[in-house]
Design a protein around this motif. Structure first.
Motif, PDB file in Angstrom:
ATOM      1  N   MET A   1       0.838  -1.172   0.000  1.00  0.00           N
ATOM      2  CA  MET A   1       0.000   0.000   0.000  1.00  0.00           C
ATOM      3  C   MET A   1       0.890   1.246   0.000  1.00  0.00           C
ATOM      4  N   THR A   2       0.512   2.197  -0.801  1.00  0.00           N
ATOM      5  CA  THR A   2       1.334   3.403  -0.888  1.00  0.00           C
ATOM      6  C   THR A   2       1.026   4.357   0.259  1.00  0.00           C
ATOM      7  N   ARG A   3       2.026   5.154   0.553  1.00  0.00           N
ATOM      8  CA  ARG A   3       1.892   6.108   1.657  1.00  0.00           C
ATOM      9  C   ARG A   3       1.079   7.313   1.196  1.00  0.00           C
ATOM     10  N   ILE A   4       0.158   7.719   2.047  1.00  0.00           N
ATOM     11  CA  ILE A   4      -0.680   8.878   1.721  1.00  0.00           C
ATOM     12  C   ILE A   4      -0.190  10.051   2.555  1.00  0.00           C
ATOM     13  N   LYS A   5       0.121  11.131   1.892  1.00  0.00           N
ATOM     14  CA  LYS A   5       0.550  12.325   2.604  1.00  0.00           C
ATOM     15  C   LYS A   5      -0.682  13.043   3.158  1.00  0.00           C
ATOM     16  N   ARG A   6      -0.516  13.540   4.376  1.00  0.00           N
ATOM     17  CA  ARG A   6      -1.630  14.281   4.981  1.00  0.00           C
ATOM     18  C   ARG A   6      -1.708  15.659   4.359  1.00  0.00           C
ATOM     19  N   GLY A   7      -2.854  16.251   4.465  1.00  0.00           N
ATOM     20  CA  GLY A   7      -3.062  17.568   3.881  1.00  0.00           C
ATOM     21  C   GLY A   7      -2.430  18.671   4.715  1.00  0.00           C
ATOM     22  N   TYR A   8      -2.685  19.886   4.325  1.00  0.00           N
ATOM     23  CA  TYR A   8      -2.082  21.057   4.957  1.00  0.00           C
ATOM     24  C   TYR A   8      -3.023  21.710   5.966  1.00  0.00           C
ATOM     25  N   ILE A   9      -4.228  21.190   6.132  1.00  0.00           N
ATOM     26  CA  ILE A   9      -5.244  21.866   6.941  1.00  0.00           C
ATOM     27  C   ILE A   9      -4.840  21.923   8.412  1.00  0.00           C
ATOM     28  N   ALA A  10      -4.366  20.785   8.955  1.00  0.00           N
ATOM     29  CA  ALA A  10      -3.972  20.762  10.364  1.00  0.00           C
ATOM     30  C   ALA A  10      -2.768  21.674  10.595  1.00  0.00           C
ATOM     31  N   ARG A  11      -1.822  21.666   9.654  1.00  0.00           N
ATOM     32  CA  ARG A  11      -0.646  22.522   9.789  1.00  0.00           C
ATOM     33  C   ARG A  11      -1.047  23.999   9.737  1.00  0.00           C
ATOM     34  N   ARG A  12      -1.976  24.317   8.858  1.00  0.00           N
ATOM     35  CA  ARG A  12      -2.446  25.698   8.762  1.00  0.00           C
ATOM     36  C   ARG A  12      -3.121  26.144  10.072  1.00  0.00           C
ATOM     37  N   ARG A  13      -3.913  25.227  10.666  1.00  0.00           N
ATOM     38  CA  ARG A  13      -4.571  25.546  11.931  1.00  0.00           C
ATOM     39  C   ARG A  13      -3.544  25.789  13.036  1.00  0.00           C
ATOM     40  N   ARG A  14      -2.518  24.930  13.084  1.00  0.00           N
ATOM     41  CA  ARG A  14      -1.498  25.075  14.124  1.00  0.00           C
ATOM     42  C   ARG A  14      -0.678  26.348  13.946  1.00  0.00           C
ATOM     43  N   THR A  15      -0.346  26.679  12.724  1.00  0.00           N
ATOM     44  CA  THR A  15       0.429  27.904  12.515  1.00  0.00           C
ATOM     45  C   THR A  15      -0.394  29.137  12.869  1.00  0.00           C
ATOM     46  N   LYS A  16      -1.694  29.083  12.629  1.00  0.00           N
ATOM     47  CA  LYS A  16      -2.556  30.199  13.010  1.00  0.00           C
ATOM     48  C   LYS A  16      -2.569  30.380  14.527  1.00  0.00           C
ATOM     49  N   ILE A  17      -2.634  29.252  15.246  1.00  0.00           N
ATOM     50  CA  ILE A  17      -2.603  29.315  16.711  1.00  0.00           C
ATOM     51  C   ILE A  17      -1.238  29.799  17.180  1.00  0.00           C
ATOM     52  N   ARG A  18      -0.163  29.336  16.516  1.00  0.00           N
ATOM     53  CA  ARG A  18       1.193  29.766  16.892  1.00  0.00           C
ATOM     54  C   ARG A  18       1.389  31.261  16.682  1.00  0.00           C
ATOM     55  N   LEU A  19       0.798  31.815  15.648  1.00  0.00           N
ATOM     56  CA  LEU A  19       0.904  33.249  15.419  1.00  0.00           C
ATOM     57  C   LEU A  19       0.221  34.028  16.543  1.00  0.00           C
ATOM     58  N   PHE A  20      -0.884  33.495  17.049  1.00  0.00           N
ATOM     59  CA  PHE A  20      -1.573  34.147  18.163  1.00  0.00           C
ATOM     60  C   PHE A  20      -0.696  34.171  19.403  1.00  0.00           C
ATOM     61  N   ALA A  21       0.018  33.048  19.649  1.00  0.00           N
ATOM     62  CA  ALA A  21       0.788  32.895  20.882  1.00  0.00           C
ATOM     63  C   ALA A  21       2.262  33.209  20.702  1.00  0.00           C
ATOM     64  N   SER A  22       2.633  33.881  19.640  1.00  0.00           N
ATOM     65  CA  SER A  22       4.056  34.097  19.369  1.00  0.00           C
ATOM     66  C   SER A  22       4.733  34.983  20.417  1.00  0.00           C
ATOM     67  N   SER A  23       3.961  35.815  21.103  1.00  0.00           N
ATOM     68  CA  SER A  23       4.567  36.702  22.099  1.00  0.00           C
ATOM     69  C   SER A  23       4.593  36.089  23.499  1.00  0.00           C
ATOM     70  N   PHE A  24       4.032  34.892  23.660  1.00  0.00           N
ATOM     71  CA  PHE A  24       4.027  34.241  24.970  1.00  0.00           C
ATOM     72  C   PHE A  24       5.410  33.702  25.285  1.00  0.00           C
ATOM     73  N   ARG A  25       5.685  33.478  26.586  1.00  0.00           N
ATOM     74  CA  ARG A  25       7.011  33.039  27.009  1.00  0.00           C
ATOM     75  C   ARG A  25       7.090  31.529  27.143  1.00  0.00           C
TER      76      ARG A  25
END
Length: 130
Positions: free
Chosen positions: A1-25
């Motif tokens: 069975m061939t490997r299926i790459k996951r989409g970018y949706i979860a990564r996009r969600r995480r980066t959006k959250i990271r941008l919100f918290a970028s100033s946190f310590r």
């Protein structure tokens, strides 16, 4: 069975959250789980403190008005002043009155004296004493 790459949706969600918290310590800006927890906490605090800020500003305005009113006339308080304003149907809110009290005290003295004079005139007319 061939490997299926996951989409970018979860990564996009995480980066959006990271941008919100970028100033946190510390890990609050690096680890995804703690970032989501801190984001929830920050938004709750912001919502709560917006209401608290309104209360605090109202208290500040009342204190400023009361200080100037008591300075000007003996035995005249903030509550009597506001009551007389409502009786005269003068639509000046506390924020505007506090700004007048700070910038131009004489104007506030004139307003309060005018209200008191009218009050005395109305009382004389009401009782029929002349």
């Amino acid at each position: 069975m061939t490997r299926i790459k996951r989409g970018y949706i979860a990564r996009r969600r995480r980066t959006k959250i990271r941008l919100f918290a970028s100033s946190f310590r510390g890990s609050h800006s690096r680890l995804t789980r703690t970032i989501t927890q801190q984001k929830i906490r920050a938004l709750v605090s912001a919502h709560r403190d917006r209401d608290k800020q309104k209360r605090n500003f109202r208290r500040l305005w009342i204190t400023r008005i009361n200080a100037v009113i008591r300075e000007g006339g003996v035995s005249y308080s903030y509550s009597k002043f506001i009551h007389d304003l409502y009786k005269r149907q003068l639509l000046l809110n506390r924020k505007i009155l506090a700004q007048i009290a700070i910038s131009n005290r004489n104007c506030l003295y004139m307003i309060s004296n005018e209200i008191r004079k009218r009050k005395e005139v109305d009382w004389i007319e009401y009782t029929g004493i002349i």
